[in-house]
Design a protein around this motif. Structure first.
Motif, PDB file in Angstrom:
ATOM      1  N   SER A 151      26.994  51.698  45.837  1.00 29.77           N
ATOM      2  CA  SER A 151      28.450  51.720  46.015  1.00 29.77           C
ATOM      3  C   SER A 151      28.829  51.901  47.481  1.00 29.77           C
ATOM      4  CB  SER A 151      29.066  52.848  45.187  1.00 29.77           C
ATOM      5  OG  SER A 151      28.839  52.639  43.828  1.00 29.77           O
ATOM      6  N   PHE A 152      28.121  52.783  48.176  1.00 31.68           N
ATOM      7  CA  PHE A 152      28.418  52.979  49.583  1.00 31.68           C
ATOM      8  C   PHE A 152      28.025  51.767  50.418  1.00 31.68           C
ATOM      9  CE2 PHE A 152      28.889  57.638  48.902  1.00 31.68           C
ATOM     10  CZ  PHE A 152      30.131  57.750  49.491  1.00 31.68           C
ATOM     11  N   LEU A 153      26.942  51.088  50.058  1.00 33.55           N
ATOM     12  CA  LEU A 153      26.579  49.866  50.779  1.00 33.55           C
ATOM     13  C   LEU A 153      27.653  48.789  50.606  1.00 33.55           C
ATOM     14  CD1 LEU A 153      22.749  49.580  50.054  1.00 33.55           C
ATOM     15  CD2 LEU A 153      23.856  50.133  52.229  1.00 33.55           C
ATOM     16  N   VAL A 154      28.136  48.639  49.384  1.00 30.39           N
ATOM     17  CA  VAL A 154      29.200  47.660  49.126  1.00 30.39           C
ATOM     18  C   VAL A 154      30.471  48.066  49.863  1.00 30.39           C
ATOM     19  CG1 VAL A 154      30.698  46.707  47.335  1.00 30.39           C
ATOM     20  CG2 VAL A 154      28.245  46.852  46.949  1.00 30.39           C
ATOM     21  N   ALA A 155      30.795  49.358  49.835  1.00 28.59           N
ATOM     22  CA  ALA A 155      32.000  49.833  50.527  1.00 28.59           C
ATOM     23  C   ALA A 155      31.887  49.636  52.035  1.00 28.59           C
ATOM     24  CB  ALA A 155      32.242  51.306  50.201  1.00 28.59           C
ATOM     25  N   ALA A 156      30.701  49.875  52.595  1.00 31.15           N
ATOM     26  CA  ALA A 156      30.517  49.681  54.037  1.00 31.15           C
ATOM     27  C   ALA A 156      30.662  48.207  54.405  1.00 31.15           C
ATOM     28  CB  ALA A 156      29.154  50.207  54.471  1.00 31.15           C
ATOM     29  N   ALA A 157      30.067  47.346  53.615  1.00 33.87           N
ATOM     30  CA  ALA A 157      30.199  45.908  53.876  1.00 33.87           C
ATOM     31  C   ALA A 157      31.651  45.470  53.739  1.00 33.87           C
ATOM     32  CB  ALA A 157      29.312  45.117  52.918  1.00 33.87           C
ATOM     33  N   SER A 158      32.312  45.958  52.725  1.00 34.46           N
ATOM     34  CA  SER A 158      33.721  45.618  52.514  1.00 34.46           C
ATOM     35  C   SER A 158      34.591  46.121  53.658  1.00 34.46           C
ATOM     36  CB  SER A 158      34.196  46.210  51.191  1.00 34.46           C
ATOM     37  OG  SER A 158      35.570  46.003  51.017  1.00 34.46           O
ATOM     38  N   ALA A 159      34.318  47.333  54.108  1.00 33.86           N
ATOM     39  CA  ALA A 159      35.100  47.891  55.219  1.00 33.86           C
ATOM     40  C   ALA A 159      34.911  47.083  56.489  1.00 33.86           C
ATOM     41  CB  ALA A 159      34.703  49.344  55.457  1.00 33.86           C
ATOM     42  N   GLY A 160      33.669  46.693  56.767  1.00 34.60           N
ATOM     43  CA  GLY A 160      33.408  45.882  57.959  1.00 34.60           C
ATOM     44  C   GLY A 160      34.069  44.521  57.888  1.00 34.60           C
ATOM     45  N   ALA A 205      37.317  56.574  48.246  1.00 34.07           N
ATOM     46  CA  ALA A 205      35.960  57.122  48.127  1.00 34.07           C
ATOM     47  C   ALA A 205      36.003  58.608  47.767  1.00 34.07           C
ATOM     48  CB  ALA A 205      35.192  56.911  49.425  1.00 34.07           C
ATOM     49  N   GLY A 206      36.920  59.339  48.375  1.00 37.36           N
ATOM     50  CA  GLY A 206      37.052  60.764  48.052  1.00 37.36           C
ATOM     51  C   GLY A 206      37.479  60.983  46.618  1.00 37.36           C
ATOM     52  N   GLY A 207      38.428  60.175  46.158  1.00 34.15           N
ATOM     53  CA  GLY A 207      38.897  60.308  44.778  1.00 34.15           C
ATOM     54  C   GLY A 207      37.829  59.971  43.762  1.00 34.15           C
ATOM     55  N   THR A 208      37.091  58.897  44.004  1.00 30.51           N
ATOM     56  CA  THR A 208      36.047  58.524  43.046  1.00 30.51           C
ATOM     57  C   THR A 208      34.884  59.514  43.079  1.00 30.51           C
ATOM     58  OG1 THR A 208      35.089  56.994  44.645  1.00 30.51           O
ATOM     59  CG2 THR A 208      36.582  56.068  43.019  1.00 30.51           C
ATOM     60  N   THR A 209      34.550  60.031  44.245  1.00 34.32           N
ATOM     61  CA  THR A 209      33.494  61.041  44.326  1.00 34.32           C
ATOM     62  C   THR A 209      33.937  62.320  43.626  1.00 34.32           C
ATOM     63  OG1 THR A 209      32.719  60.112  46.422  1.00 34.32           O
ATOM     64  CG2 THR A 209      32.010  62.342  45.903  1.00 34.32           C
ATOM     65  N   ALA A 210      35.177  62.718  43.811  1.00 35.79           N
ATOM     66  CA  ALA A 210      35.689  63.916  43.126  1.00 35.79           C
ATOM     67  C   ALA A 210      35.679  63.727  41.611  1.00 35.79           C
ATOM     68  CB  ALA A 210      37.099  64.238  43.615  1.00 35.79           C
ATOM     69  N   MET A 211      36.047  62.547  41.150  1.00 31.48           N
ATOM     70  CA  MET A 211      36.015  62.289  39.702  1.00 31.48           C
ATOM     71  C   MET A 211      34.578  62.311  39.185  1.00 31.48           C
ATOM     72  SD  MET A 211      39.004  62.192  38.562  1.00 31.48           S
ATOM     73  CE  MET A 211      38.622  61.623  36.924  1.00 31.48           C
TER      74      MET A 211
END
Length: 172
Positions: free
Chosen positions: A56-65, A108-114
């Motif tokens: 998930s973090f790899l996808v999020a990092a790629a998406s952010a870039g 990311a914070g919301g999904t990690t908290a959930m």
């Protein structure tokens, strides 16, 4: 009396079958043997959860870039005009980073908290406590993921510099 049996699960089962009549009502098994299926399932769930979080973090990092680079290309004319008007490149870069990081951090914070809340509920239902090594692993994964996302977003800074370096190309 403790008996060590090596050679795999089939040998352990054979030994238990042979020793049960000799135990006078006591079974020759340990708590580790009884809880082995649950421990295996728990370990597999933990492995899958960690792999999912990393992916998930790899996808999020790629998406952010990609989002940061696409925003620069989408607004290249606006950025170039702002630079010609005297806006420093650092101001444009900070604004660009904020517009990408804030929604990403909230999501990311919301999904990690959930996820943490769900894990706490699952632990409570199972009557267990939270594993401190799992907590440390989660914190490290979130920190590395956040750094990867920031690196991906920062990677489009040279694109912003290149887009704003020359004179503005107009359609007039």
């Amino acid at each position: 009396m403790t008996i060590q049996v090596s050679g795999g699960e089939e040998h352990v089962d054979t030994a238990i079958t042979a020793l049960t009549p000799l135990g006078s009502g006591r079974y020759p098994i340990t708590q580790e043997y009884v809880s082995a299926p649950d421990d295996t399932a728990t370990a597999r769930v933990a492995t899958v959860s960690t792999a999912t979080l990393v992916l998930s973090f790899l996808v999020a990092a790629a998406s952010a870039g990609l989002t940061a680079a696409a925003n620069v290309l989408d607004r290249c004319r606006t950025y170039a005009l702002l630079r010609l008007a005297g806006t420093p490149l650092d101001v444009l870069n900070r604004a660009r980073i904020r517009e990408t990081v804030i929604p990403l951090a909230v999501l990311a914070g919301g999904t990690t908290a959930m996820g943490v809340f769900g894990a706490m509920q699952l632990n409570e239902a199972a009557g267990t406590t939270i594993n401190t090594s799992g907590t440390v692993q989660l914190v490290l994964c979130v920190a590395v993921g956040a750094l990867a996302m920031l690196a991906a977003i920062t990677g489009s800074r040279p694109l912003l510099r290149k887009v704003t370096a020359g004179p503005v190309q107009t359609a007039d």
